[in-house]
Design a protein around this motif. Structure first.
Motif, PDB file in Angstrom:
ATOM      1  N   THR A  39       0.837  -1.204   0.000  1.00 16.24           N
ATOM      2  CA  THR A  39       0.000   0.000   0.000  1.00 16.24           C
ATOM      3  C   THR A  39       0.869   1.250   0.000  1.00 16.24           C
ATOM      4  O   THR A  39       2.053   1.208   0.334  1.00 16.24           O
ATOM      5  CB  THR A  39      -0.913   0.050   1.242  1.00 16.24           C
ATOM      6  N   GLY A  40       0.259   2.333  -0.354  1.00 13.33           N
ATOM      7  CA  GLY A  40       0.887   3.633  -0.209  1.00 13.33           C
ATOM      8  C   GLY A  40       2.017   3.929  -1.182  1.00 13.33           C
ATOM      9  O   GLY A  40       2.189   3.254  -2.196  1.00 13.33           O
ATOM     10  N   VAL A  41       2.789   4.936  -0.864  1.00 12.24           N
ATOM     11  CA  VAL A  41       3.884   5.543  -1.641  1.00 12.24           C
ATOM     12  C   VAL A  41       3.474   5.720  -3.108  1.00 12.24           C
ATOM     13  O   VAL A  41       2.317   5.962  -3.419  1.00 12.24           O
ATOM     14  CB  VAL A  41       5.226   4.792  -1.452  1.00 12.24           C
ATOM     15  N   PHE A 176      -4.863  13.518   0.446  1.00 12.62           N
ATOM     16  CA  PHE A 176      -4.986  12.058   0.339  1.00 12.62           C
ATOM     17  C   PHE A 176      -3.728  11.473  -0.298  1.00 12.62           C
ATOM     18  O   PHE A 176      -3.220  10.427   0.125  1.00 12.62           O
ATOM     19  CB  PHE A 176      -6.221  11.712  -0.491  1.00 12.62           C
ATOM     20  N   GLY A 177      -3.184  12.174  -1.307  1.00 15.54           N
ATOM     21  CA  GLY A 177      -1.941  11.722  -1.924  1.00 15.54           C
ATOM     22  C   GLY A 177      -0.781  11.765  -0.949  1.00 15.54           C
ATOM     23  O   GLY A 177       0.027  10.836  -0.883  1.00 15.54           O
ATOM     24  N   ALA A 178      -0.695  12.844  -0.163  1.00 15.32           N
ATOM     25  CA  ALA A 178       0.388  12.965   0.820  1.00 15.32           C
ATOM     26  C   ALA A 178       0.242  11.938   1.934  1.00 15.32           C
ATOM     27  O   ALA A 178       1.240  11.513   2.536  1.00 15.32           O
ATOM     28  CB  ALA A 178       0.416  14.377   1.396  1.00 15.32           C
ATOM     29  N   ASP A 179      -0.996  11.523   2.225  1.00 13.26           N
ATOM     30  CA  ASP A 179      -1.242  10.506   3.253  1.00 13.26           C
ATOM     31  C   ASP A 179      -0.629   9.154   2.899  1.00 13.26           C
ATOM     32  O   ASP A 179      -0.500   8.283   3.764  1.00 13.26           O
ATOM     33  CB  ASP A 179      -2.743  10.306   3.465  1.00 13.26           C
ATOM     34  N   GLN A 180      -0.281   8.954   1.645  1.00 14.73           N
ATOM     35  CA  GLN A 180       0.271   7.666   1.212  1.00 14.73           C
ATOM     36  C   GLN A 180       1.725   7.489   1.640  1.00 14.73           C
ATOM     37  O   GLN A 180       2.319   6.434   1.408  1.00 14.73           O
ATOM     38  CB  GLN A 180       0.164   7.530  -0.315  1.00 14.73           C
ATOM     39  N   PRO A 246      -7.585  -0.537  -3.694  1.00 21.06           N
ATOM     40  CA  PRO A 246      -6.873  -1.487  -2.819  1.00 21.06           C
ATOM     41  C   PRO A 246      -5.473  -1.034  -2.412  1.00 21.06           C
ATOM     42  O   PRO A 246      -4.908  -1.568  -1.451  1.00 21.06           O
ATOM     43  CB  PRO A 246      -6.802  -2.764  -3.675  1.00 21.06           C
ATOM     44  N   PHE A 247      -4.900  -0.087  -3.136  1.00 17.14           N
ATOM     45  CA  PHE A 247      -3.516   0.323  -2.863  1.00 17.14           C
ATOM     46  C   PHE A 247      -3.418   1.523  -1.926  1.00 17.14           C
ATOM     47  O   PHE A 247      -2.328   1.868  -1.481  1.00 17.14           O
ATOM     48  CB  PHE A 247      -2.801   0.675  -4.179  1.00 17.14           C
TER      49      PHE A 247
END
Length: 593
Positions: A39-41, A176-180, A246-247
């Motif tokens: 998940t994330g990045v 939301f993008g930075a939260d990744q 899901p990511f």
């Protein structure tokens, strides 16, 4: 000896666990603690950047040519058209204050982005209908003498639907993008610093296509064709955004972020007569042994009156010794107090950047109108659409961000020891200086254009539109410093529970700047008309935009001095630690919310 080995093993196990799971109060799409590897990045951020590209393509494809549409299709005079553009831009960039609050408090960022994207899409559909359906068109004959009132109504309804959609879309999507990226993971924290740079690069690519391809279609094919293209692309990227579900890593909304701030104020006022403790460590904070979500902040000495909210009264000591939760309206933690201080400290910074916002407003109004009165022909009869010259600013910003990311930041990091290279507020200030220089260039070019007009040597059309390149390039370079810096500042320095609202604060600088620009135009118009000649005539060749630009130069120079004074005394957010709640059962990991 055995004890020492057990401690080392426990430490290694905890380190491995931190590498496997993300303990930053995020959850995955099933409500569990996210796996770091899946998940994330960037694998998540790319889905998010795709829909941002689409939104910026639509926004700038509409916004940069809006003044041309209002003057040529709706036959509004220059002053009225400029005001209408500023009003729409102002509403569009102030609406995120509402959207960001809803995202942080109730809906969550993903859901807010999804709902607002559909509102945006419906606005584009209605805009397309207003120029495609014969009964809704401005005119059924060409040339159009008197546009239909119904068309104007439908047109402005669709435009403000896009404003509402942007209000939820922009603050939620960027945060939301930075939260990744996990702030407490060293590698991911470095990637997050790059995220804001590359986010803006993608934004600029959307902008370039918007002000070139889309504007060309508007000017040379039809407004309807351009609107159809924007509508289809927006619909496709909404699907792409949903496919990435899901990511993603999700932040669960915790209710209104304003309530804890109000609690701090109430508690501080109710205990205003209490003496300060001799040692700040006596102020109330969640015990280290107590598990909690979120990050704690160090105590600071500024705004000491608010510290009284964290003074433990004798009546509260019994509650604390019995491990009961204290009344939040009577006792606040140091972290909650410090979060209120963060917000209060942001107010002077926000006010000091408004003049920059006024400068930004000129790029999509008077700069474009200047271009429409100049020679735009290149090659064998090809004519550049006026709004396409704005792409030069986007290219300037892309170059600025890339040079900063790849050259300046690494060199400055080595020189200063700061992981960002320079402080966020220093980056913002550098961009504000560039904006001031851009207005100087704009004033000089406009003065030269008017001299050609007055000299009777073919009018302004004999002066190439590429004379506007310096002011657009300089303002683009400045944006690469100030706009990116503002995004990072308002995301990073607000309380963690207010990050969508933080991005909305950044956007509100531009929104308030547009409203202030309209107000300034009105005031200047009244004052100069009293002296015999308004700076804003119906015809650009009889206006004095050069004088207006010089006025902005003076305002920005004075404001920059004030900004530097405030920035030098600013106290940055100082994170103490983070502890996560982890419930393990039957080999699974979940988060308590």
């Amino acid at each position: 000896m055995d004890n020492g080995m057990e401690k080392r093993r426990a430490g290694e196990s905890e380190e491995v666990d931190e590498e496997k799971w993300v303990y930053d109060s995020s959850v995955d799409h099933k409500g569990r603690i996210p796996l770091r590897a899946s998940t994330g990045v960037w694998k998540a951020a790319l889905f998010i950047i795709a829909i941002e590209f689409s939104e910026r393509l639509s926004y700038f494809g509409i916004a940069t040519n809006l003044i041309i549409y209002l003057t040529k299709v709706l036959h509004q005079d220059l002053e009225t058209a400029a005001k209408n553009v500023n009003y729409w831009s102002g509403v569009t960039t102030l609406m995120p204050l509402i959207g960001g609050f809803i995202a942080d408090a109730y809906m969550g960022r993903f859901s807010t982005v999804l709902v607002s994207s559909f509102i945006y899409l419906f606005g584009l559909i209605l805009l397309t209908m207003s120029v495609l359906i014969p009964s809704l068109k401005a005119c059924n004959a060409d040339p159009c003498g008197n546009p239909k009132r119904l068309h104007e109504v439908i047109f402005f309804i669709s435009m403000y639907m896009i404003s509402v959609g942007t209000g939820g879309h922009k603050p939620s999507l960027e945060s939301f993008g930075a939260d990744q990226f996990d702030d407490d993971h060293s590698e991911e924290r470095k990637k997050k610093m790059s995220y804001f740079n590359w986010w803006n690069s993608a934004l600029c690519f959307g902008l370039v296509l918007g002000v070139t391809l889309i504007v060309y279609v508007q000017d040379n094919v039809s407004w309807a064709s351009a609107d159809i293209i924007l509508t289809v692309i927006m619909a496709i990227t909404i699907v792409v955004f949903y496919v990435g579900r899901p990511f993603y890593r999700y932040k669960v909304p915790e209710g209104s972020p304003l309530t804890p701030m109000l609690q701090v104020l109430v508690a501080a006022i109710s205990k205003r007569n209490l003496p300060y403790p001799s040692n700040p460590s006596e102020l109330y904070e969640i015990p280290k042994s107590e598990k909690t979500q979120g990050r704690l902040l160090f105590h600071t000495d500024n705004l000491r009156f608010l510290d009284k909210a964290a003074i433990v009264e004798d009546g509260n000591r019994t509650t604390l010794t019995q491990n009961q939760q204290p009344n939040s309206w009577k006792l606040s933690t140091v972290t909650k107090v410090e979060e209120v201080k963060l917000v209060v400290n942001m107010i002077p910074i926000w006010l000091a950047t408004l003049t920059f916002g006024i400068g930004v407003a000129q790029a999509t109004t008077f700069f474009i109108k200047q271009a429409s009165s100049m020679n735009r022909k290149i090659g064998h009869g090809f004519e550049i659409p006026p709004a396409s010259i704005y792409s030069v600013a986007a290219i300037g910003m892309i170059v600025s961000v890339t040079v900063y990311e790849k050259i300046l930041e690494p060199a400055l990091r080595k020189a200063t020891g700061n992981e960002r290279g320079i402080k966020i507020l220093q980056r913002i200030g550098i961009g504000m200086a560039f904006s001031c220089v851009a207005m100087v260039a704009a004033a000089l070019v406009e003065r030269r254009r008017l001299e050609i007009v007055q000299g009777g040597t073919g009018g302004g059309m004999s002066m190439s539109v590429f004379w506007l390149t310096p002011q657009f390039v300089i303002i683009g370079i400045g944006d690469g410093f100030t706009l990116v810096g503002l995004q990072e500042y308002f995301y990073d320095q607000v309380p963690d529970s207010m990050r969508s609202l933080g991005i909305a604060f950044y956007l509100s600088v531009i929104g308030a700047g547009n409203f202030l620009s309209s107000l300034l135009i009105t005031v200047v118009d009244i004052l100069t008309e009293k002296k015999g000649r308004s700076w804003f005539a119906k015809d650009l060749n009889h206006s004095r935009l050069d004088n207006f630009y010089w006025l902005l130069v003076v305002m920005q120079a004075v404001n920059l001095c004030v900004y530097v004074f405030i920035a030098r005394r600013y106290s940055y957010k100082n994170v103490k630690r983070r502890v996560a709640v982890v419930d393990c059962y039957e080999g699974d990991v979940s988060v308590s919310v």
